[in-house]
Design a protein around this motif. Structure first.
Motif, PDB file in Angstrom:
ATOM      1  N   ASP A  55      21.951  12.545  -4.332  1.00  0.00           N
ATOM      2  CA  ASP A  55      22.387  13.908  -4.658  1.00  0.00           C
ATOM      3  C   ASP A  55      23.680  13.903  -5.461  1.00  0.00           C
ATOM      4  OD1 ASP A  55      20.206  14.923  -3.346  1.00  0.00           O
ATOM      5  OD2 ASP A  55      21.285  15.426  -1.501  1.00  0.00           O
ATOM      6  N   ALA A  56      24.499  12.850  -5.287  1.00  0.00           N
ATOM      7  CA  ALA A  56      25.776  12.754  -6.001  1.00  0.00           C
ATOM      8  C   ALA A  56      25.630  12.067  -7.352  1.00  0.00           C
ATOM      9  CB  ALA A  56      26.791  12.005  -5.148  1.00  0.00           C
ATOM     10  N   GLY A  57      24.411  11.657  -7.717  1.00  0.00           N
ATOM     11  CA  GLY A  57      24.206  11.013  -9.000  1.00  0.00           C
ATOM     12  C   GLY A  57      24.253   9.502  -8.963  1.00  0.00           C
ATOM     13  N   VAL A  58      24.282   8.922  -7.775  1.00  0.00           N
ATOM     14  CA  VAL A  58      24.264   7.475  -7.640  1.00  0.00           C
ATOM     15  C   VAL A  58      22.836   6.976  -7.824  1.00  0.00           C
ATOM     16  CG1 VAL A  58      24.638   5.544  -6.049  1.00  0.00           C
ATOM     17  CG2 VAL A  58      26.263   7.451  -6.109  1.00  0.00           C
ATOM     18  N   GLN A  59      22.689   5.892  -8.568  1.00  0.00           N
ATOM     19  CA  GLN A  59      21.370   5.265  -8.679  1.00  0.00           C
ATOM     20  C   GLN A  59      21.122   4.448  -7.427  1.00  0.00           C
ATOM     21  OE1 GLN A  59      19.473   3.413 -12.364  1.00  0.00           O
ATOM     22  NE2 GLN A  59      20.152   1.572 -11.286  1.00  0.00           N
ATOM     23  N   VAL A  60      20.121   4.835  -6.655  1.00  0.00           N
ATOM     24  CA  VAL A  60      19.817   4.178  -5.387  1.00  0.00           C
ATOM     25  C   VAL A  60      18.564   3.337  -5.547  1.00  0.00           C
ATOM     26  CG1 VAL A  60      19.191   4.513  -2.966  1.00  0.00           C
ATOM     27  CG2 VAL A  60      20.937   5.963  -4.011  1.00  0.00           C
TER      28      VAL A  60
ATOM     29  N   LEU B  12      21.683   8.418   4.200  1.00  0.00           N
ATOM     30  CA  LEU B  12      22.684   7.883   3.289  1.00  0.00           C
ATOM     31  C   LEU B  12      22.140   7.840   1.863  1.00  0.00           C
ATOM     32  CD1 LEU B  12      25.214   6.145   2.534  1.00  0.00           C
ATOM     33  CD2 LEU B  12      23.941   4.163   3.326  1.00  0.00           C
ATOM     34  N   ALA B  13      20.913   7.370   1.710  1.00  0.00           N
ATOM     35  CA  ALA B  13      20.312   7.291   0.380  1.00  0.00           C
ATOM     36  C   ALA B  13      20.177   8.674  -0.244  1.00  0.00           C
ATOM     37  CB  ALA B  13      18.947   6.610   0.468  1.00  0.00           C
ATOM     38  N   ASP B  14      19.760   9.653   0.545  1.00  0.00           N
ATOM     39  CA  ASP B  14      19.637  11.024   0.029  1.00  0.00           C
ATOM     40  C   ASP B  14      20.979  11.542  -0.466  1.00  0.00           C
ATOM     41  OD1 ASP B  14      16.953  11.032   0.600  1.00  0.00           O
ATOM     42  OD2 ASP B  14      17.160  12.152   2.483  1.00  0.00           O
ATOM     43  N   ARG B  15      22.025  11.297   0.306  1.00  0.00           N
ATOM     44  CA  ARG B  15      23.342  11.811  -0.072  1.00  0.00           C
ATOM     45  C   ARG B  15      23.849  11.159  -1.355  1.00  0.00           C
ATOM     46  NH1 ARG B  15      29.091  11.246   2.816  1.00  0.00           N
ATOM     47  NH2 ARG B  15      30.195  12.747   1.522  1.00  0.00           N
ATOM     48  N   LEU B  16      23.657   9.859  -1.467  1.00  0.00           N
ATOM     49  CA  LEU B  16      24.100   9.158  -2.669  1.00  0.00           C
ATOM     50  C   LEU B  16      23.325   9.640  -3.892  1.00  0.00           C
ATOM     51  CD1 LEU B  16      24.427   5.530  -1.232  1.00  0.00           C
ATOM     52  CD2 LEU B  16      26.307   6.988  -2.003  1.00  0.00           C
TER      53      LEU B  16
ATOM     54  N   LEU C 117      16.553   0.255   3.465  1.00  0.00           N
ATOM     55  CA  LEU C 117      16.020   1.261   4.390  1.00  0.00           C
ATOM     56  C   LEU C 117      15.504   0.642   5.678  1.00  0.00           C
ATOM     57  CD1 LEU C 117      14.044   3.628   1.990  1.00  0.00           C
ATOM     58  CD2 LEU C 117      16.371   3.878   2.842  1.00  0.00           C
ATOM     59  N   ARG C 118      15.148  -0.642   5.642  1.00  0.00           N
ATOM     60  CA  ARG C 118      14.489  -1.271   6.789  1.00  0.00           C
ATOM     61  C   ARG C 118      15.471  -2.000   7.697  1.00  0.00           C
ATOM     62  NH1 ARG C 118      10.947  -4.171   2.465  1.00  0.00           N
ATOM     63  NH2 ARG C 118      13.066  -4.088   1.642  1.00  0.00           N
ATOM     64  N   ALA C 119      16.773  -1.666   7.613  1.00  0.00           N
ATOM     65  CA  ALA C 119      17.745  -2.250   8.538  1.00  0.00           C
ATOM     66  C   ALA C 119      17.420  -1.751   9.941  1.00  0.00           C
ATOM     67  CB  ALA C 119      19.162  -1.856   8.146  1.00  0.00           C
TER      68      ALA C 119
ATOM     69  N   GLU D 142       0.810  -1.212   0.000  1.00  0.00           N
ATOM     70  CA  GLU D 142       0.000   0.000   0.000  1.00  0.00           C
ATOM     71  C   GLU D 142       0.846   1.266   0.000  1.00  0.00           C
ATOM     72  OE1 GLU D 142      -3.259  -0.136  -0.249  1.00  0.00           O
ATOM     73  OE2 GLU D 142      -3.196  -2.333  -0.257  1.00  0.00           O
ATOM     74  N   VAL D 143       2.165   1.111  -0.084  1.00  0.00           N
ATOM     75  CA  VAL D 143       3.069   2.250   0.001  1.00  0.00           C
ATOM     76  C   VAL D 143       3.570   2.617  -1.390  1.00  0.00           C
ATOM     77  CG1 VAL D 143       5.331   3.002   0.801  1.00  0.00           C
ATOM     78  CG2 VAL D 143       3.784   1.827   2.363  1.00  0.00           C
ATOM     79  N   GLU D 144       3.379   3.876  -1.778  1.00  0.00           N
ATOM     80  CA  GLU D 144       3.860   4.321  -3.078  1.00  0.00           C
ATOM     81  C   GLU D 144       5.319   4.755  -3.006  1.00  0.00           C
ATOM     82  OE1 GLU D 144       1.342   7.290  -4.725  1.00  0.00           O
ATOM     83  OE2 GLU D 144      -0.456   6.027  -4.717  1.00  0.00           O
ATOM     84  N   ASN D 145       5.722   5.330  -1.893  1.00  0.00           N
ATOM     85  CA  ASN D 145       7.101   5.786  -1.726  1.00  0.00           C
ATOM     86  C   ASN D 145       7.596   5.266  -0.387  1.00  0.00           C
ATOM     87  OD1 ASN D 145       9.424   7.419  -0.958  1.00  0.00           O
ATOM     88  ND2 ASN D 145       8.903   8.739  -2.699  1.00  0.00           N
ATOM     89  N   LEU D 146       8.455   4.250  -0.425  1.00  0.00           N
ATOM     90  CA  LEU D 146       8.898   3.596   0.803  1.00  0.00           C
ATOM     91  C   LEU D 146       9.649   4.560   1.702  1.00  0.00           C
ATOM     92  CD1 LEU D 146       9.229   1.035   2.484  1.00  0.00           C
ATOM     93  CD2 LEU D 146      11.270   0.492   1.150  1.00  0.00           C
ATOM     94  N   ALA D 147      10.498   5.406   1.119  1.00  0.00           N
ATOM     95  CA  ALA D 147      11.296   6.332   1.928  1.00  0.00           C
ATOM     96  C   ALA D 147      10.399   7.300   2.698  1.00  0.00           C
ATOM     97  CB  ALA D 147      12.277   7.092   1.047  1.00  0.00           C
ATOM     98  N   LEU D 148       9.392   7.864   2.028  1.00  0.00           N
ATOM     99  CA  LEU D 148       8.497   8.804   2.706  1.00  0.00           C
ATOM    100  C   LEU D 148       7.688   8.098   3.785  1.00  0.00           C
ATOM    101  CD1 LEU D 148       7.150  10.949  -0.281  1.00  0.00           C
ATOM    102  CD2 LEU D 148       8.793  11.636   1.481  1.00  0.00           C
TER     103      LEU D 148
END
Length: 722
Positions: A457-462, A451-455, A439-441, A281-287
């Motif tokens: 922002d640097a152009g890493v595919q997360v 960590l995901a946000d920073r990667l 994310l669920r660690a 039921e989640v569209e965006n896991l991070a949010l």
């Protein structure tokens, strides 16, 4: 140590069984019936220990290290704190899971114990553990620390100078951030944050508005240090400390001017911390995860710790407020947050009171990692081998013009990880970088979101992994152009990409250019990131697809060899074991004559040594300087042994509900090293080993008469680190 389980006697002892029929005479139907009956007998609940109670008992083995006079004093303090922190996490996760099972009528586990029975036994066993922890602190460690010049000063021991200085600190640095709350109809009971320090205060008299005092709550914000160090000029000692809880209790009257404090009692609540997301039921896991984290500290209460002298009516009121049963309260003879004394370990620079420092072995040729790996498989046994080659591989890959792509899984990495720096730099240098961030660690969710946000922002595919399956595999893949071909360099491990835990946990890592392993790892990354169908791997076993079946088939193969009169043996090392089919397969292999040695650090639901069922199985737990975290599976395989390392324990969640990898050790010399260092030396340990008994208790092993003491971890330090 007292046992919490009863010994099981098989319903059908071996001598009562019917003679075995020959294959020629047995019909297919009879064979199937016999197989079904055998499987049913091995499903007898009496053959299984309860996972939660087994996990809880691990903390008694940790506490035994704190009680061991041969361990350096400050390290003993650290073990005490670890046992306390482990107990917190146990209630946050394991006990909370049992409570959830009780509420939603989840099917019973293989041991057949109802959730209500398990919760009752948890509270009974925890009461024993808490008593042992505070006895260790009050009667053993605190006096020993005093004798060594490291003092944690009780309120009644403060002299005039110390009291004056502490009161000044309280008024200047603590009181301004406190917000006491008097309880009355307009001030209902406040929300109490998980594991926070609080005081319930009994008041007499009237305040400025003419309100009669009764009860008030004082919450200590997380911003306040829980241990305060006194300067030598004030205290007269170089290493003198005071608990914040002692200061709050001593000076609490400053918060209620004009009123009389009749009593102040510290308390602490442990809450459920298991985040449950309906990912469908989640569209965006991070949010969604960010939203869940906001409320984690106020989930259902699981345990109440309170000062031993707190009046019974107040205790009953708190239990009612937190909706807890009477057996969920623990009266504490000391600070309710005893684990905070770890600050003393970190602050005191007394090398003679800690383990002797060691320098991990450095890998020769690590200045040219690609050449080093291309020359032959590299095995890293942490913490004895340095973790730096993993960092060097990433660093060199980020700068190497021949490197086209880097793919990595990250479960736990730690704050300010150099791994993240290298991945960011690689992306900035034009490499194609893909990182699977789980994310669920548990308890690292917030850090992994950052960590995901920073990667990104640097152009890493997360990639956030797979819906419904935590990505727990430990994989690093570097794709490098060498002349006209592309070559895959792989690192796989049993532990996380975390420089800190690589110094404190035992783990194994393999670096290889084996083309089949490289192809398998590449396909798994494609599967995780690209929603690909199930894949056929050449070398690796993978959860949730082939690892479970692969383990079962190899256990059954050993049983077939034993039944045919051939030598058969299984040796496996892991953190925990509870998967019912694996346990049944091990029982069947034991009945067939396979000798089985299991090195299981924590929870184990298998009962060894049950006549006619598990006579050939031994289970031991190693508790020492380093946290045992290695996962190794070894099968004799009729003279052609197989050695496997994995990210997975033999738990239901690892084998069936996670993305895990299990990789073979193909180089014979490397396989020999794994067997000797990760298995054989641990089976010979007689100083840090505990053997699981049929009734579920553990017996601490000691050198036999004329036998030399042997510590596996000490032997590896001497052998590898010199």
């Amino acid at each position: 140590m007292k046992s919490h389980m009863t010994r099981h006697t098989p319903a059908n002892p071996p001598e009562a069984r019917a003679p075995r029929r020959t294959a020629a005479r047995a019909t297919t139907r009879e064979a199937a019936a016999t197989s079904d009956a055998a499987a049913e007998s091995l499903s007898d609940p009496g053959l299984y220990l309860n996972r939660e109670l087994s996990q809880l008992d691990f903390n008694f083995r940790v506490l035994a290290q704190a009680e061991d006079a041969t361990v350096p004093l400050l390290e003993r303090l650290r073990y005490l704190c670890i046992s306390c922190t482990n107990l917190d996490e146990f209630f946050e996760i394991r006990a909370a899971t049992v409570r959830h099972a009780q509420d939603f009528e989840v099917p019973l586990p293989p041991d057949g114990l109802s959730p209500g029975t398990v919760l009752r036994r948890i509270h009974e066993r925890t009461a024993e553990l808490v008593d042992a922890q505070y006895q260790c602190w009050n009667d053993i460690l605190r006096p020993a620390l005093d004798d060594a010049g490291v003092r944690v000063l009780a309120r009644e021991t403060w002299n005039t100078r110390q009291r004056r200085w502490l009161r000044a600190v309280f008024r200047e640095d603590i009181l301004p951030v406190l917000s006491p709350l008097g309880l009355d109809p307009s001030h209902p009971f406040p929300k109490i944050l998980n594991k926070s320090l609080n005081l319930v205060v009994v008041l007499k008299g009237k305040d400025a508005f003419g309100r009669s005092g009764h009860l008030a709550i004082v919450r200590a914000p997380r911003s306040l240090a829980r241990i305060i160090r006194l300067p030598p000029r004030v205290s007269g000692g170089e290493h003198d400390f005071v608990f914040l809880s002692a200061m709050l209790s001593e000076f609490v009257e400053d918060l209620f001017p004009g009123m009389e404090v009749e009593g102040a009692y510290q308390f602490r609540v442990t809450r459920n911390s298991e985040l449950i997301l309906d990912e469908d039921e989640v569209e965006n896991l991070a949010l969604a995860l960010r939203d869940e984290l906001l409320g984690r500290g106020y989930l259902r209460a699981m345990r109440l710790e309170i000062a031993a002298d707190c009046p019974e009516p107040i205790v009953r009121g708190l239990l009612q407020n937190f909706d807890l049963p009477e057996n969920a309260v623990y009266r504490i003879n000391g600070p309710v947050n005893l684990n905070r004394v770890i600050h003393v370990y970190n602050e005191v620079d007394r090398p003679e009171l800690k383990f002797t420092p060691f320098q991990p072995r450095q890998l020769p040729g690590s200045d040219a990692m690609f050449d080093r790996i291309a020359a032959g498989d590299v095995l890293l046994h942490h913490p004895f081998d340095s973790f730096s080659p993993v960092l060097e591989l990433l660093k060199q890959a980020a700068a190497d013009p021949g490197v086209l792509a880097i793919k990595q899984t990250l479960y736990r990495t730690g704050r300010d990880s150099p791994i993240v720096e290298h991945l960011v730099q690689a992306a900035r240098n034009g490499k194609d970088v893909t990182v699977v961030v789980e994310l669920r660690a548990r308890f690292d969710e917030e850090a992994n979101l950052g960590l995901a946000d920073r990667l990104q922002d640097a152009g890493v595919q997360v990639v956030y992994g797979v819906v419904g399956y935590k990505t727990h595999a430990k994989m690093l893949l570097v794709v490098r152009r060498e002349g006209r071909r592309l070559r895959r360099y792989v690192h796989m491990g049993t532990g996380n990409y975390h420089s800190g835990t690589a110094r404190a946990y035992t783990d194994l890592g393999l670096m290889t250019v084996d083309p089949d392993i490289g192809s398998d790892v590449h396909q798994i990354f494609q599967q995780i990131s690209g929603l690909a169908p199930a894949i056929r791997l050449k070398r690796l076993l993978q959860s949730p697809f082939t690892l479970h079946a692969g383990v079962l088939s190899r256990i059954r193969r050993e049983a077939q060899f034993a039944a045919a009169g051939r030598p058969a043996r299984i040796v496996a090392k892991m953190n925990a074991l509870n998967e019912p089919q694996v346990v049944r397969a091990l029982y069947a292999a034991s009945q067939a004559g396979v000798r089985i040695d299991l090195i299981v650090r924590g929870a184990c639901t298998l009962r060894p040594g049950v006549p006619g069922v598990s006579d050939n199985i031994r289970v031991r737990s190693i508790v020492g300087r380093f946290l045992e975290h290695t996962r190794v599976y070894w099968f004799a395989n009729d003279g052609a042994p197989e050695t496997w390392c994995a990210s997975a324990d033999w738990l239901e969640r690892n084998l069936l509900r996670r993305v895990e990898t299990c990789f073979p050790i193909l180089d014979p010399a490397v396989a020999t090293r794994v067997r000797e260092e990760a298995l054989e030396t641990y089976l010979a340990d007689n100083t840090n080993a505990w053997e699981l008994q049929p009734d579920g208790s553990y017996r601490e092993l000691a050198p036999a008469a004329g036998e030399a003491p042997h510590s596996a971890q000490s032997a590896l330090l001497a052998r590898i680190c010199g």
